[in-house]
Motif scaffolding. Structure first.
Motif, PDB file in Angstrom:
ATOM      1  N   UNK A  14      43.890 -27.347  74.438  1.00 32.50           N
ATOM      2  CA  UNK A  14      44.832 -26.644  75.298  1.00 32.50           C
ATOM      3  C   UNK A  14      44.149 -26.142  76.547  1.00 32.50           C
ATOM      4  N   UNK A  15      43.127 -26.877  76.984  1.00 31.30           N
ATOM      5  CA  UNK A  15      42.272 -26.421  78.075  1.00 31.30           C
ATOM      6  C   UNK A  15      42.813 -26.654  79.466  1.00 31.30           C
ATOM      7  N   UNK A  16      44.009 -27.215  79.564  1.00 32.15           N
ATOM      8  CA  UNK A  16      44.547 -27.520  80.875  1.00 32.15           C
ATOM      9  C   UNK A  16      45.245 -26.369  81.567  1.00 32.15           C
ATOM     10  N   UNK A  17      45.614 -25.342  80.811  1.00 32.43           N
ATOM     11  CA  UNK A  17      46.355 -24.243  81.416  1.00 32.43           C
ATOM     12  C   UNK A  17      46.169 -22.965  80.601  1.00 32.43           C
ATOM     13  N   UNK A  18      46.633 -21.862  81.171  1.00 32.52           N
ATOM     14  CA  UNK A  18      46.656 -20.594  80.456  1.00 32.52           C
ATOM     15  C   UNK A  18      45.303 -20.128  79.965  1.00 32.52           C
ATOM     16  N   UNK A  19      45.273 -19.626  78.745  1.00 32.60           N
ATOM     17  CA  UNK A  19      44.035 -19.118  78.151  1.00 32.60           C
ATOM     18  C   UNK A  19      42.993 -20.223  78.051  1.00 32.60           C
ATOM     19  N   UNK A  20      43.423 -21.437  77.718  1.00 28.57           N
ATOM     20  CA  UNK A  20      42.483 -22.547  77.584  1.00 28.57           C
ATOM     21  C   UNK A  20      41.772 -22.868  78.887  1.00 28.57           C
ATOM     22  N   UNK A  21      42.534 -22.956  79.963  1.00 30.85           N
ATOM     23  CA  UNK A  21      41.918 -23.241  81.261  1.00 30.85           C
ATOM     24  C   UNK A  21      40.956 -22.123  81.659  1.00 30.85           C
ATOM     25  N   UNK A  22      41.355 -20.882  81.442  1.00 31.74           N
ATOM     26  CA  UNK A  22      40.476 -19.760  81.759  1.00 31.74           C
ATOM     27  C   UNK A  22      39.194 -19.831  80.940  1.00 31.74           C
ATOM     28  N   UNK A  23      39.304 -20.265  79.683  1.00 32.92           N
ATOM     29  CA  UNK A  23      38.106 -20.400  78.843  1.00 32.92           C
ATOM     30  C   UNK A  23      37.216 -21.532  79.344  1.00 32.92           C
ATOM     31  N   UNK A  24      37.812 -22.664  79.732  1.00 31.35           N
ATOM     32  CA  UNK A  24      37.035 -23.778  80.281  1.00 31.35           C
ATOM     33  C   UNK A  24      36.185 -23.309  81.456  1.00 31.35           C
ATOM     34  N   UNK A  25      36.795 -22.584  82.384  1.00 27.49           N
ATOM     35  CA  UNK A  25      36.076 -22.136  83.575  1.00 27.49           C
ATOM     36  C   UNK A  25      35.051 -21.058  83.242  1.00 27.49           C
ATOM     37  N   UNK A  26      35.355 -20.230  82.243  1.00 22.19           N
ATOM     38  CA  UNK A  26      34.394 -19.194  81.841  1.00 22.19           C
ATOM     39  C   UNK A  26      33.163 -19.816  81.192  1.00 22.19           C
ATOM     40  N   UNK A  27      33.352 -20.823  80.354  1.00 24.65           N
ATOM     41  CA  UNK A  27      32.202 -21.504  79.751  1.00 24.65           C
ATOM     42  C   UNK A  27      31.400 -22.242  80.822  1.00 24.65           C
ATOM     43  N   UNK A  28      32.087 -22.892  81.763  1.00 24.69           N
ATOM     44  CA  UNK A  28      31.387 -23.589  82.838  1.00 24.69           C
ATOM     45  C   UNK A  28      30.549 -22.620  83.662  1.00 24.69           C
ATOM     46  N   UNK A  29      31.081 -21.421  83.893  1.00 26.18           N
ATOM     47  CA  UNK A  29      30.340 -20.406  84.649  1.00 26.18           C
ATOM     48  C   UNK A  29      29.080 -19.970  83.923  1.00 26.18           C
ATOM     49  N   UNK A  30      29.087 -20.121  82.588  1.00 27.76           N
ATOM     50  CA  UNK A  30      27.900 -19.785  81.790  1.00 27.76           C
ATOM     51  C   UNK A  30      26.911 -20.945  81.702  1.00 27.76           C
ATOM     52  N   UNK A  31      27.284 -22.087  82.313  1.00 27.59           N
ATOM     53  CA  UNK A  31      26.392 -23.242  82.302  1.00 27.59           C
ATOM     54  C   UNK A  31      26.595 -24.181  81.137  1.00 27.59           C
ATOM     55  N   UNK A  32      27.726 -24.060  80.435  1.00 30.87           N
ATOM     56  CA  UNK A  32      28.016 -24.935  79.309  1.00 30.87           C
ATOM     57  C   UNK A  32      28.781 -26.169  79.768  1.00 30.87           C
ATOM     58  N   UNK A  33      28.515 -27.299  79.135  1.00 29.36           N
ATOM     59  CA  UNK A  33      29.307 -28.500  79.349  1.00 29.36           C
ATOM     60  C   UNK A  33      30.607 -28.370  78.564  1.00 29.36           C
ATOM     61  N   UNK A  34      31.685 -28.944  79.088  1.00 24.90           N
ATOM     62  CA  UNK A  34      32.998 -28.698  78.496  1.00 24.90           C
ATOM     63  C   UNK A  34      33.807 -29.983  78.371  1.00 24.90           C
ATOM     64  N   UNK A  35      34.444 -30.154  77.211  1.00 22.09           N
ATOM     65  CA  UNK A  35      35.452 -31.191  77.036  1.00 22.09           C
ATOM     66  C   UNK A  35      36.810 -30.495  76.983  1.00 22.09           C
ATOM     67  N   UNK A  36      37.691 -30.913  77.879  1.00 21.06           N
ATOM     68  CA  UNK A  36      39.030 -30.342  77.968  1.00 21.06           C
ATOM     69  C   UNK A  36      40.000 -31.265  77.241  1.00 21.06           C
ATOM     70  N   UNK A  37      40.620 -30.767  76.171  1.00 20.32           N
ATOM     71  CA  UNK A  37      41.612 -31.548  75.432  1.00 20.32           C
ATOM     72  C   UNK A  37      42.982 -30.924  75.651  1.00 20.32           C
ATOM     73  N   UNK A  38      43.940 -31.746  76.087  1.00 19.81           N
ATOM     74  CA  UNK A  38      45.263 -31.211  76.365  1.00 19.81           C
ATOM     75  C   UNK A  38      46.274 -32.354  76.342  1.00 19.81           C
ATOM     76  N   UNK A  39      47.510 -32.027  76.014  1.00 19.51           N
ATOM     77  CA  UNK A  39      48.561 -33.039  76.002  1.00 19.51           C
ATOM     78  C   UNK A  39      49.040 -33.362  77.415  1.00 19.51           C
ATOM     79  N   UNK A  40      48.799 -32.459  78.354  1.00 20.38           N
ATOM     80  CA  UNK A  40      49.189 -32.660  79.752  1.00 20.38           C
ATOM     81  C   UNK A  40      48.014 -33.266  80.513  1.00 20.38           C
ATOM     82  N   UNK A  41      48.136 -34.535  80.854  1.00 18.60           N
ATOM     83  CA  UNK A  41      47.023 -35.238  81.469  1.00 18.60           C
ATOM     84  C   UNK A  41      46.606 -34.685  82.808  1.00 18.60           C
ATOM     85  N   UNK A  42      47.567 -34.395  83.676  1.00 14.71           N
ATOM     86  CA  UNK A  42      47.238 -33.898  85.012  1.00 14.71           C
ATOM     87  C   UNK A  42      46.498 -32.567  84.932  1.00 14.71           C
ATOM     88  N   UNK A  43      46.964 -31.686  84.061  1.00 13.89           N
ATOM     89  CA  UNK A  43      46.322 -30.382  83.940  1.00 13.89           C
ATOM     90  C   UNK A  43      44.943 -30.489  83.300  1.00 13.89           C
TER      91      UNK A  43
END
Length: 253
Positions: A14-43
């Motif tokens: 659920x990394x394309x929007x909402x809490x998931x997207x915020x978590x993706x960016x927060x982990x990236x800010x910490x220097x972590x690599x991230x896989x974003x899984x979401x049903x919405x391709x564009x997001x």
């Protein structure tokens, strides 16, 4: 706070929007690599691009996580592109239509259980062998205020999130001796784009409306993401099997 997340490999559903997207960016800010899984391709693709702009490796997988084939693709991509899985964030979920038990349709029940409970179970089951082989790992679920009480949502959603709470606690106990921690946040009202269906009767909304005044301030998605990052990080190294309310005190009312 030393998070120890730099260089870690993280899956966020659920990394394309909402809490998931915020978590993706927060982990990236910490220097972590991230896989974003979401049903919405564009997001999903947009969130991965934002993470890459922070200087980390990021990839997107698009699909319905209730499908075992999509789960397999998520794990395979994490191993091939990120190089492993250190953290799994089971965040993807949907709301119901606030229906009371007698009004819940079979379709609604099955859809809520499949997406909110079966999908995170499938992902958790899939990552555990990889974490166990390494002797460490962290799994964080997005539960809900509805995991803690019966008056926060409709029957189907509430049951699914109570199931998440059981999955968290059971998995934490089963795998704590393997260096794997399993925790959850329980968000209260949060500003996201999650949608609520049209109620099929007045029974659910009427009953739930009596408790709506207890919700308090509506949180920003970044506040929920900060709690997810904390639970995933070394700062929470002795926190296991916990359900952390992030709800401005709603659970205390």
């Amino acid at each position: 706070m030393e998070t120890g997340l730099k260089g870690k490999k993280v899956i966020v559903t659920g990394g394309g929007s909402g809490i998931g997207r915020a978590a993706v960016l927060a982990f990236a800010a910490e220097g972590a690599s991230v896989l974003v899984a979401d049903i919405n391709g564009a997001k999903a693709l947009a969130a991965a691009e934002e993470a890459r702009a922070a200087g980390v490796t990021a990839e997107a997988v698009v699909g319905d996580l209730g499908s075992p084939e999509v789960v397999d693709e998520v794990i395979r991509t994490a191993l091939d592109v990120l190089g492993g899985v250190d953290v799994l964030v089971n965040n993807a979920g949907i709301m119901d239509d606030m229906s009371a038990t007698a009004d819940v349709t079979d379709e609604t029940w099955e859809r809520l259980i499949r997406i909110n409970l079966t999908a995170p179970f499938l992902l958790t089951r899939a990552v555990l062998p990889h974490m166990r082989a390494r002797g460490e790992g962290s799994i964080v679920f997005t539960a809900s205020e509805a995991s803690l009480r019966g008056g926060a949502s409709g029957t189907a959603y509430t049951a699914s999130k109570h199931g998440v709470m059981g999955l968290v606690k059971s998995t934490a106990v089963m795998y704590r001796d393997h260096g794997i921690r399993v925790n959850a946040i329980a968000p209260g009202g949060t500003a996201t784009d999650i949608s609520i269906g049209t109620p099929t009767s007045v029974d659910g909304p009427t009953a739930l409306g009596r408790y709506a005044q207890n919700i308090g301030r509506v949180a920003d998605a970044k506040e929920q993401a900060a709690a997810i990052v904390f639970l995933a990080s070394d700062a929470a190294s002795n926190v296991n099997g916990a359900i952390l309310p992030v709800d401005n005190g709603w659970a205390a009312v």
